[in-house]
Design a protein around this motif. Structure first.
Motif, mmCIF file in Angstrom:
data_model
loop_
_atom_site.group_PDB
_atom_site.id
_atom_site.type_symbol
_atom_site.label_atom_id
_atom_site.label_comp_id
_atom_site.label_asym_id
_atom_site.label_seq_id
_atom_site.Cartn_x
_atom_site.Cartn_y
_atom_site.Cartn_z
ATOM 1 N N ASP A 55 -16.448 9.293 -43.061
ATOM 2 C CA ASP A 55 -15.977 9.711 -44.385
ATOM 3 C C ASP A 55 -16.769 10.907 -44.892
ATOM 4 N N VAL A 56 -18.084 10.886 -44.685
ATOM 5 C CA VAL A 56 -18.921 12.013 -45.112
ATOM 6 C C VAL A 56 -18.546 13.269 -44.344
ATOM 7 N N ARG A 57 -18.352 13.130 -43.036
ATOM 8 C CA ARG A 57 -17.996 14.286 -42.215
ATOM 9 C C ARG A 57 -16.638 14.853 -42.653
ATOM 10 N N GLU A 58 -15.682 13.979 -42.931
ATOM 11 C CA GLU A 58 -14.364 14.445 -43.375
ATOM 12 C C GLU A 58 -14.467 15.169 -44.714
ATOM 13 N N VAL A 61 -16.075 18.636 -44.180
ATOM 14 C CA VAL A 61 -15.147 19.624 -43.622
ATOM 15 C C VAL A 61 -14.164 20.083 -44.699
ATOM 16 N N ARG A 62 -13.672 19.129 -45.491
ATOM 17 C CA ARG A 62 -12.729 19.482 -46.560
ATOM 18 C C ARG A 62 -13.389 20.402 -47.577
ATOM 19 N N ARG A 63 -14.630 20.081 -47.968
ATOM 20 C CA ARG A 63 -15.331 20.903 -48.961
ATOM 21 C C ARG A 63 -15.664 22.283 -48.403
ATOM 22 N N GLU A 64 -16.042 22.354 -47.130
ATOM 23 C CA GLU A 64 -16.304 23.662 -46.525
ATOM 24 C C GLU A 64 -15.043 24.512 -46.505
ATOM 25 N N ALA A 65 -13.899 23.874 -46.249
ATOM 26 C CA ALA A 65 -12.636 24.614 -46.259
ATOM 27 C C ALA A 65 -12.325 25.114 -47.672
ATOM 28 N N GLU A 66 -12.578 24.268 -48.680
ATOM 29 C CA GLU A 66 -12.348 24.688 -50.065
ATOM 30 C C GLU A 66 -13.248 25.861 -50.426
ATOM 31 N N LEU A 67 -14.526 25.765 -50.074
ATOM 32 C CA LEU A 67 -15.456 26.851 -50.396
ATOM 33 C C LEU A 67 -15.118 28.113 -49.620
ATOM 34 N N GLY A 68 -14.732 27.948 -48.345
ATOM 35 C CA GLY A 68 -14.341 29.110 -47.552
ATOM 36 C C GLY A 68 -13.113 29.788 -48.130
ATOM 37 N N GLY A 69 -12.152 28.991 -48.607
ATOM 38 C CA GLY A 69 -10.964 29.569 -49.240
ATOM 39 C C GLY A 69 -11.303 30.268 -50.543
ATOM 40 N N ALA A 70 -12.208 29.693 -51.314
ATOM 41 C CA ALA A 70 -12.592 30.293 -52.586
ATOM 42 C C ALA A 70 -13.362 31.593 -52.377
ATOM 43 N N LEU A 71 -14.140 31.663 -51.307
ATOM 44 C CA LEU A 71 -14.929 32.859 -51.041
ATOM 45 C C LEU A 71 -14.212 33.847 -50.131
ATOM 46 N N GLY A 72 -13.075 33.465 -49.603
ATOM 47 C CA GLY A 72 -12.330 34.347 -48.721
ATOM 48 C C GLY A 72 -12.916 34.425 -47.332
ATOM 49 N N ILE A 73 -13.589 33.404 -46.911
ATOM 50 C CA ILE A 73 -14.205 33.374 -45.581
ATOM 51 C C ILE A 73 -13.306 32.561 -44.662
ATOM 52 N N GLU A 74 -13.084 33.088 -43.473
ATOM 53 C CA GLU A 74 -12.289 32.354 -42.495
ATOM 54 C C GLU A 74 -13.104 31.187 -41.954
ATOM 55 N N ALA A 75 -12.487 30.049 -41.872
ATOM 56 C CA ALA A 75 -13.153 28.874 -41.306
ATOM 57 C C ALA A 75 -13.103 28.971 -39.791
ATOM 58 N N PRO A 76 -14.116 28.509 -39.090
ATOM 59 C CA PRO A 76 -14.084 28.540 -37.633
ATOM 60 C C PRO A 76 -12.941 27.666 -37.113
ATOM 61 N N ALA A 77 -12.412 28.040 -35.947
ATOM 62 C CA ALA A 77 -11.257 27.329 -35.391
ATOM 63 C C ALA A 77 -11.614 25.917 -34.980
ATOM 64 N N GLY A 78 -12.791 25.696 -34.502
ATOM 65 C CA GLY A 78 -13.189 24.366 -34.050
ATOM 66 C C GLY A 78 -14.628 24.107 -34.417
ATOM 67 N N PRO A 79 -15.140 23.003 -33.951
ATOM 68 C CA PRO A 79 -16.540 22.732 -34.259
ATOM 69 C C PRO A 79 -17.441 23.734 -33.553
ATOM 70 N N GLU A 80 -18.503 24.063 -34.231
ATOM 71 C CA GLU A 80 -19.441 25.031 -33.676
ATOM 72 C C GLU A 80 -20.135 24.437 -32.466
ATOM 73 N N PRO A 81 -20.396 25.252 -31.453
ATOM 74 C CA PRO A 81 -21.109 24.709 -30.292
ATOM 75 C C PRO A 81 -22.530 24.332 -30.688
ATOM 76 N N ALA A 82 -23.006 23.286 -30.083
ATOM 77 C CA ALA A 82 -24.345 22.806 -30.398
ATOM 78 C C ALA A 82 -25.379 23.775 -29.846
ATOM 79 N N VAL A 83 -26.306 24.158 -30.661
ATOM 80 C CA VAL A 83 -27.373 25.057 -30.254
ATOM 81 C C VAL A 83 -28.621 24.206 -30.076
ATOM 82 N N HIS A 84 -29.136 24.214 -28.878
ATOM 83 C CA HIS A 84 -30.330 23.429 -28.595
ATOM 84 C C HIS A 84 -31.539 24.340 -28.651
ATOM 85 N N ARG A 85 -32.419 24.054 -29.569
ATOM 86 C CA ARG A 85 -33.644 24.812 -29.681
ATOM 87 C C ARG A 85 -34.759 24.022 -29.037
#
Length: 98
Positions: A55-58, A61-85
């Motif tokens: 539920d938190v993850r959903e 994602v929904r809130r990031e889409a709302e913020l991206g739409g409000a700021l005019g930023i394109e949302a990534p097509a899929g989940p970001e690849p994991a970066v291992h540091r």
């Protein structure tokens, strides 16, 4: 005569009922039963935690889409690849310092 029979029967029924209740409670308090109950509760808690995380993850994602739409930023097509540091090796052994 009927009065004695009634009270004898009532007392016998109460004794059987009480014995049954006590035996059930004793079976519930055996170590095997307590372990099974704890395992069931742990599984139930795990399912609830998993549902909460989904539920938190959903919502995230929904809130990031709302913020991206409000700021005019394109949302990534899929989940970001994991970066291992990798962190630099740091030994906590004080004997290696000397």
């Amino acid at each position: 005569m009927f009065r004695r029979t009634f009270w004898f029967t009532a007392g016998a029924a109460a004794g059987v009922w009480a014995t049954t209740k006590v035996n059930r409670k004793i079976r519930q308090l055996t170590p095997e039963s307590l372990a099974a109950q704890a395992a069931d509760k742990a599984i139930e808690a795990g399912h609830k935690l998993r549902d909460f995380a989904l539920d938190v993850r959903e919502g995230m994602v929904r809130r990031e889409a709302e913020l991206g739409g409000a700021l005019g930023i394109e949302a990534p097509a899929g989940p970001e690849p994991a970066v291992h540091r990798t962190l630099p090796y740091n030994s906590n052994n004080r004997n290696e310092d000397y």
